[in-house]
Design an enzyme around this catalytic site. Structure first.
Site, PDB file in Angstrom:
ATOM      1  N   ARG A 154      11.281  -0.173  11.218  1.00 26.09           N
ATOM      2  CA  ARG A 154      10.206   0.088  12.337  1.00 26.09           C
ATOM      3  C   ARG A 154      10.429  -1.054  13.381  1.00 26.09           C
ATOM      4  O   ARG A 154      10.616  -2.212  12.967  1.00 26.09           O
ATOM      5  CB  ARG A 154       8.714   0.077  11.596  1.00 26.09           C
ATOM      6  CG  ARG A 154       8.416   1.121  10.998  1.00 26.09           C
ATOM      7  CD  ARG A 154       7.036   0.884   9.888  1.00 26.09           C
ATOM      8  NE  ARG A 154       6.130   0.218  10.532  1.00 26.09           N
ATOM      9  CZ  ARG A 154       5.106  -0.037   9.723  1.00 26.09           C
ATOM     10  NH1 ARG A 154       4.715   0.315   8.579  1.00 26.09           N
ATOM     11  NH2 ARG A 154       4.114  -0.755  10.415  1.00 26.09           N
TER      12      ARG A 154
ATOM     13  N   ARG B 230      -0.736  -8.513  13.490  1.00 22.89           N
ATOM     14  CA  ARG B 230      -1.106  -7.664  12.657  1.00 22.89           C
ATOM     15  C   ARG B 230      -1.989  -8.298  11.444  1.00 22.89           C
ATOM     16  O   ARG B 230      -2.888  -7.903  11.074  1.00 22.89           O
ATOM     17  CB  ARG B 230       0.012  -6.558  11.734  1.00 22.89           C
ATOM     18  CG  ARG B 230       0.533  -5.651  12.984  1.00 22.89           C
ATOM     19  CD  ARG B 230       1.810  -5.331  12.820  1.00 22.89           C
ATOM     20  NE  ARG B 230       2.011  -4.462  11.559  1.00 22.89           N
ATOM     21  CZ  ARG B 230       3.384  -4.401  10.787  1.00 22.89           C
ATOM     22  NH1 ARG B 230       4.450  -4.684  11.354  1.00 22.89           N
ATOM     23  NH2 ARG B 230       3.329  -3.727   9.572  1.00 22.89           N
TER      24      ARG B 230
ATOM     25  N   ARG C 119      11.913  -4.848   5.058  1.00 23.18           N
ATOM     26  CA  ARG C 119      11.278  -3.412   4.671  1.00 23.18           C
ATOM     27  C   ARG C 119      12.401  -2.381   5.445  1.00 23.18           C
ATOM     28  O   ARG C 119      12.683  -2.309   6.693  1.00 23.18           O
ATOM     29  CB  ARG C 119      10.103  -3.534   5.106  1.00 23.18           C
ATOM     30  CG  ARG C 119       9.280  -1.755   5.010  1.00 23.18           C
ATOM     31  CD  ARG C 119       7.853  -1.571   5.000  1.00 23.18           C
ATOM     32  NE  ARG C 119       7.506  -1.953   6.386  1.00 23.18           N
ATOM     33  CZ  ARG C 119       5.996  -1.760   6.369  1.00 23.18           C
ATOM     34  NH1 ARG C 119       5.364  -1.629   5.295  1.00 23.18           N
ATOM     35  NH2 ARG C 119       5.672  -2.342   7.693  1.00 23.18           N
TER      36      ARG C 119
ATOM     37  N   ARG D 101      -9.831   0.581   8.942  1.00 18.42           N
ATOM     38  CA  ARG D 101      -9.407  -0.690   9.372  1.00 18.42           C
ATOM     39  C   ARG D 101     -10.378  -1.513   9.975  1.00 18.42           C
ATOM     40  O   ARG D 101     -10.324  -2.808  10.523  1.00 18.42           O
ATOM     41  CB  ARG D 101      -8.369  -0.771  10.218  1.00 18.42           C
ATOM     42  CG  ARG D 101      -6.589  -0.912   9.566  1.00 18.42           C
ATOM     43  CD  ARG D 101      -5.634  -0.665  10.498  1.00 18.42           C
ATOM     44  NE  ARG D 101      -4.445  -1.486  10.541  1.00 18.42           N
ATOM     45  CZ  ARG D 101      -3.128  -0.853   9.699  1.00 18.42           C
ATOM     46  NH1 ARG D 101      -3.394   0.429   9.053  1.00 18.42           N
ATOM     47  NH2 ARG D 101      -2.205  -1.222   9.755  1.00 18.42           N
TER      48      ARG D 101
ATOM     49  N   LYS E 228       0.941  -1.220  -0.029  1.00 16.10           N
ATOM     50  CA  LYS E 228       0.097  -0.053  -0.164  1.00 16.10           C
ATOM     51  C   LYS E 228       1.034   1.183  -0.117  1.00 16.10           C
ATOM     52  O   LYS E 228       0.539   2.115  -0.952  1.00 16.10           O
ATOM     53  CB  LYS E 228      -0.959  -0.086   1.313  1.00 16.10           C
ATOM     54  CG  LYS E 228      -1.687  -1.311   1.489  1.00 16.10           C
ATOM     55  CD  LYS E 228      -2.862  -1.312   2.762  1.00 16.10           C
ATOM     56  CE  LYS E 228      -1.767  -1.093   3.966  1.00 16.10           C
ATOM     57  NZ  LYS E 228      -1.120  -2.460   4.143  1.00 16.10           N
TER      58      LYS E 228
HETATM   59  P1  ADP Z   1       1.055  -1.799   7.650  1.00 12.28           P
HETATM   60  O1  ADP Z   1       2.655  -1.756   7.230  1.00 12.28           O
HETATM   61  O2  ADP Z   1       0.872  -2.826   8.947  1.00 12.28           O
HETATM   62  O3  ADP Z   1       0.111  -1.436   6.783  1.00 12.28           O
HETATM   63  P2  ADP Z   1       0.624   0.711   9.467  1.00 12.28           P
HETATM   64  O4  ADP Z   1       1.736   1.555   9.288  1.00 12.28           O
HETATM   65  O5  ADP Z   1      -0.493   1.240   8.352  1.00 12.28           O
HETATM   66  O6  ADP Z   1       1.079  -0.593   9.097  1.00 12.28           O
HETATM   67  O7  ADP Z   1       0.263   0.598  10.788  1.00 12.28           O
HETATM   68  C1  ADP Z   1       0.988   0.412  11.786  1.00 12.28           C
HETATM   69  C2  ADP Z   1       0.470   0.164  13.240  1.00 12.28           C
HETATM   70  O8  ADP Z   1      -0.394   1.561  13.403  1.00 12.28           O
HETATM   71  C3  ADP Z   1      -0.717  -1.097  13.191  1.00 12.28           C
HETATM   72  O9  ADP Z   1      -0.195  -2.034  13.593  1.00 12.28           O
HETATM   73  C4  ADP Z   1      -1.610  -0.274  14.370  1.00 12.28           C
HETATM   74  O10 ADP Z   1      -1.260  -0.587  15.544  1.00 12.28           O
HETATM   75  C5  ADP Z   1      -1.782   1.329  13.995  1.00 12.28           C
HETATM   76  N1  ADP Z   1      -2.622   1.904  13.269  1.00 12.28           N
HETATM   77  C6  ADP Z   1      -2.347   2.515  11.805  1.00 12.28           C
HETATM   78  N2  ADP Z   1      -3.633   2.693  11.263  1.00 12.28           N
HETATM   79  C7  ADP Z   1      -4.455   2.072  12.097  1.00 12.28           C
HETATM   80  C8  ADP Z   1      -6.140   2.119  11.963  1.00 12.28           C
HETATM   81  N3  ADP Z   1      -6.655   2.938  10.698  1.00 12.28           N
HETATM   82  N4  ADP Z   1      -6.729   2.007  13.017  1.00 12.28           N
HETATM   83  C9  ADP Z   1      -6.024   1.346  14.039  1.00 12.28           C
HETATM   84  N5  ADP Z   1      -4.727   1.343  14.188  1.00 12.28           N
HETATM   85  C10 ADP Z   1      -4.144   1.632  13.346  1.00 12.28           C
HETATM   86  P1  ADP Z   2       2.179  -1.779   3.335  1.00 10.11           P
HETATM   87  O1  ADP Z   2       2.248  -0.465   3.187  1.00 10.11           O
HETATM   88  O2  ADP Z   2       1.167  -2.415   2.656  1.00 10.11           O
HETATM   89  O3  ADP Z   2       2.466  -2.314   4.575  1.00 10.11           O
HETATM   90  P2  ADP Z   2       4.684  -1.541   1.799  1.00 10.11           P
HETATM   91  O4  ADP Z   2       4.506  -0.781   0.651  1.00 10.11           O
HETATM   92  O5  ADP Z   2       5.524  -0.802   2.782  1.00 10.11           O
HETATM   93  O6  ADP Z   2       3.516  -2.340   2.425  1.00 10.11           O
HETATM   94  O7  ADP Z   2       5.579  -2.874   1.385  1.00 10.11           O
HETATM   95  C1  ADP Z   2       6.426  -3.494   2.250  1.00 10.11           C
HETATM   96  C2  ADP Z   2       7.599  -3.878   1.581  1.00 10.11           C
HETATM   97  O8  ADP Z   2       7.410  -5.028   0.435  1.00 10.11           O
HETATM   98  C3  ADP Z   2       8.667  -2.831   1.342  1.00 10.11           C
HETATM   99  O9  ADP Z   2       9.915  -3.095   1.663  1.00 10.11           O
HETATM  100  C4  ADP Z   2       8.382  -2.619  -0.186  1.00 10.11           C
HETATM  101  O10 ADP Z   2       9.718  -2.468  -0.773  1.00 10.11           O
HETATM  102  C5  ADP Z   2       8.211  -4.143  -0.667  1.00 10.11           C
HETATM  103  N1  ADP Z   2       7.372  -4.328  -1.808  1.00 10.11           N
HETATM  104  C6  ADP Z   2       6.162  -3.449  -1.967  1.00 10.11           C
HETATM  105  N2  ADP Z   2       5.483  -4.027  -3.120  1.00 10.11           N
HETATM  106  C7  ADP Z   2       6.140  -5.169  -3.530  1.00 10.11           C
HETATM  107  C8  ADP Z   2       6.085  -5.917  -4.892  1.00 10.11           C
HETATM  108  N3  ADP Z   2       4.992  -5.914  -5.608  1.00 10.11           N
HETATM  109  N4  ADP Z   2       6.889  -7.076  -4.729  1.00 10.11           N
HETATM  110  C9  ADP Z   2       7.914  -7.138  -4.103  1.00 10.11           C
HETATM  111  N5  ADP Z   2       8.063  -6.423  -2.810  1.00 10.11           N
HETATM  112  C10 ADP Z   2       7.271  -5.180  -2.638  1.00 10.11           C
END
Ligand code: ADP
Ligand code: ADP
Ligand code: ZN
Length: 214
Positions: A161, A172, A127, A88, A13
């Site tokens: 992170r 998660r 990541r 979420r 995402k």
């Molecule tokens: P991910 O890479 O898992 O998509 P995020 O950066 O979106 O992670 O979220 C990291 C953490 O922040 C989540 O595990 C949760 O604890 C909190 N968080 C983020 N967005 C939300 C949301 N919309 N509702 C509740 N908790 C959230």
């Molecule tokens: P999210 O925001 O959904 O948690 P990220 O965009 O941070 O996910 O992606 C998670 C990890 O996977 C990052 O290190 C990113 O560089 C890698 N990644 C994202 N998309 C792809 C893909 N299509 N194939 C391989 N690796 C990916």
């Protein structure tokens, strides 16, 4: 145009949202990024959220919906929003409808990134991001072109992170399955859901999203 990118942790995402920002001038609204900024700044919201995030659980619906409302208020009406990591839960989805309506906006697309759960742990544990500009990278899948130097800004410091470890990722993923995946039918009824194969390469996923947004 306002869109939601939906998918479990590591689905891609954030990666795709950053590209949409660059290519379409849209704005990524990541509640995860907002919460991490609050934790770093030591605000009351950050103090509440820190331990919850470290466990991989969800922070309260009220907190994240207020963050989103504030960002939309600060943002120009003509800039498209990319909701990343929000909503979420069903309660957050209901809040988003109200918040958007109050800003005279509405959702155009919900794009679900479909991924194989086994791949997510590897994606998350590899990541890292640029400490200066936030550009996202991966140990195996997306190294900077020049090792140790950010492609986007030339920065040389990177960070990982604290919640990107295998144990927290499992929590998660469970939270996603239990609370987030069930909100999809709300949007399916409106006919605004599209699915993209999130296991394809980063460029291919971008291409598929482009085709949906037109
Ligand atoms: P991910 O890479 O898992 O998509 P995020 O950066 O979106 O992670 O979220 C990291 C953490 O922040 C989540 O595990 C949760 O604890 C909190 N968080 C983020 N967005 C939300 C949301 N919309 N509702 C509740 N908790 C959230
Ligand atoms: P999210 O925001 O959904 O948690 P990220 O965009 O941070 O996910 O992606 C998670 C990890 O996977 C990052 O290190 C990113 O560089 C890698 N990644 C994202 N998309 C792809 C893909 N299509 N194939 C391989 N690796 C990916
Ligand atoms: Zn950078």
């Amino acid at each position: 145009m306002d869109i939601i990118l939906l998918g479990p942790p590591g689905a891609g995402k954030g990666t795709q949202a950053q590209r949409l920002e660059q290519q379409r001038g849209m704005r990524q609204l990541s509640t995860g990024d907002m919460l991490r900024a609050a934790v770093k700044a030591g605000t009351p919201v950050g103090l509440k959220a820190k331990a919850v995030m470290e466990r991989g659980e969800l922070v309260s619906d009220e907190i994240v919906s207020e963050l989103i409302d504030a960002e939309l208020t600060a943002m120009g009406a003509s800039t498209g929003a990319i909701f990343d990591g929000y909503p979420r839960t069903a309660a957050q989805a209901a809040s988003l409808d109200e918040i958007l309506a109050s800003h005279g906006r509405s959702l155009d697309h919900v794009i679900e990134l479909e991924v194989d759960e086994d791949a997510l742990v590897e994606r998350i544990t590899g990541r890292f991001t640029c400490a200066s500009c936030g550009a996202g990278y991966h140990d195996t899948f997306k190294q900077p072109v020049v090792e140790g130097v950010c492609d986007s800004c030339g920065g040389t410091e990177f960070k990982r992170r604290p919640d990107d470890n295998e144990e927290t990722v499992r929590t998660r993923m469970a939270e996603y399955r239990a609370k987030t995946a069930p909100i999809l039918p709300i949007y399916e009824e409106r006919g605004i859901v599209s699915r993209v194969d999130g296991m394809a390469s980063i460029d291919e996923v971008t291409g598929a999203i482009d085709a949906i947004l037109g």
